[in-house]
Design an enzyme around this catalytic site. Structure first.
Site, short mmCIF file in Angstrom:
data_model
loop_
_atom_site.label_atom_id
_atom_site.label_comp_id
_atom_site.label_asym_id
_atom_site.label_seq_id
_atom_site.Cartn_x
_atom_site.Cartn_y
_atom_site.Cartn_z
CE LYS A 1 7.56 3.38 7.85
NZ LYS A 1 7.40 4.68 8.50
N GLY B 1 8.25 4.30 1.14
CA GLY B 1 8.88 5.54 1.56
C GLY B 1 10.38 5.43 1.48
CG PHE C 1 13.33 5.36 6.68
CD1 PHE C 1 14.67 5.31 7.00
CD2 PHE C 1 12.67 6.56 6.81
CE1 PHE C 1 15.35 6.44 7.45
CE2 PHE C 1 13.32 7.69 7.26
CZ PHE C 1 14.67 7.62 7.58
N GLY C 2 11.45 2.18 3.65
CA GLY C 2 10.97 0.83 3.40
C GLY C 2 9.60 0.81 2.76
CG ASP D 1 9.18 13.86 6.59
OD1 ASP D 1 9.26 14.86 5.82
OD2 ASP D 1 9.16 12.69 6.19
CB ILE E 1 3.45 0.75 4.13
CG1 ILE E 1 4.43 1.71 4.80
CG2 ILE E 1 2.25 0.53 5.05
CD1 ILE E 1 4.93 2.77 3.92
CB ILE F 1 -1.01 0.02 1.17
CG1 ILE F 1 -0.31 -0.16 2.52
CG2 ILE F 1 -2.09 -1.01 0.96
CD1 ILE F 1 -1.24 -0.04 3.72
N GLY F 2 2.15 1.14 0.09
CA GLY F 2 2.97 2.34 0.08
C GLY F 2 4.45 2.03 0.13
#
Length: 180
Positions: free
Chosen positions: A32, A12, A14-15, A123, A17, A9-10
């Site tokens: 995550k 970023g 850093f990794g 952020d 999701i 689903i996502g």
């Protein structure tokens, strides 16, 4: 082994999701992950911060954490879409003044709740606010990997760092932050 991946689903800095389902309870959660081989690590810090958070609608509920031979993971309440995704779904790409005001108040409350437990987010952006299904508590803040503790355990402010450098997403930074 407790969770089965439903879909990605996502993603970023850093990794990734994923939406996952608990094999026994059939509850859906967000997972995550951060590969152990990555040089930019933030999930361990995010897990520690989430464990400190009080139970509140402004934060996603922490469920579990763990590590495999190749990655670390965090299981949390499944929420969404993000405000960024919501904006892209709208045909006119605009929100009414009432909706903007309501969302803004909810976002400020989320940031304030994080400050109350001694952290600054570092952020803040539309992608880090997720929509909740409850109308009364519409928004939750997420992604605490770049967050920084600004209070000591006794509640006093930490001494400011001389040149802390910039952390966050440049696109959503203030001019002042970018100049320093």
């Amino acid at each position: 082994d407790e969770y089965k991946i439903v879909q990605k689903i996502g993603e970023g800095g850093f990794g990734q999701i994923y939406e996952v389902i608990h094999q026994t309870t059939l509850e859906h959660y967000g997972m995550k992950i951060e590969y152990l081989s990555t040089h930019r690590k933030g999930l361990k810090k995010e897990i520690a911060i989430m464990k400190e958070m009080p139970s509140s609608f402004v934060f996603p509920k922490f469920i579990s954490e763990g590590q495999t031979s190749s990655f670390r993971y965090l299981i949390m309440e499944l929420l969404g879409p993000s405000l960024s995704q919501l904006y892209k779904m709208l045909p006119t790409r605009t929100l009414s003044p009432y909706t903007l005001l309501h969302l803004s108040i909810q976002m400020i409350r989320s940031i304030q709740a994080l400050h109350e437990i001694g952290y600054i987010h570092r952020d803040i952006k539309p992608g880090n606010f997720l929509i909740r299904p409850e109308r009364k508590y519409l928004v939750s803040i997420i992604d605490f990997g770049l967050s920084h503790r600004y209070l000591l355990n006794d509640g006093r402010l930490k001494k400011p760092r001389h040149r802390p450098g910039y952390v966050g997403t440049y696109r959503f930074a203030s001019f002042n932050a970018l100049e320093n």
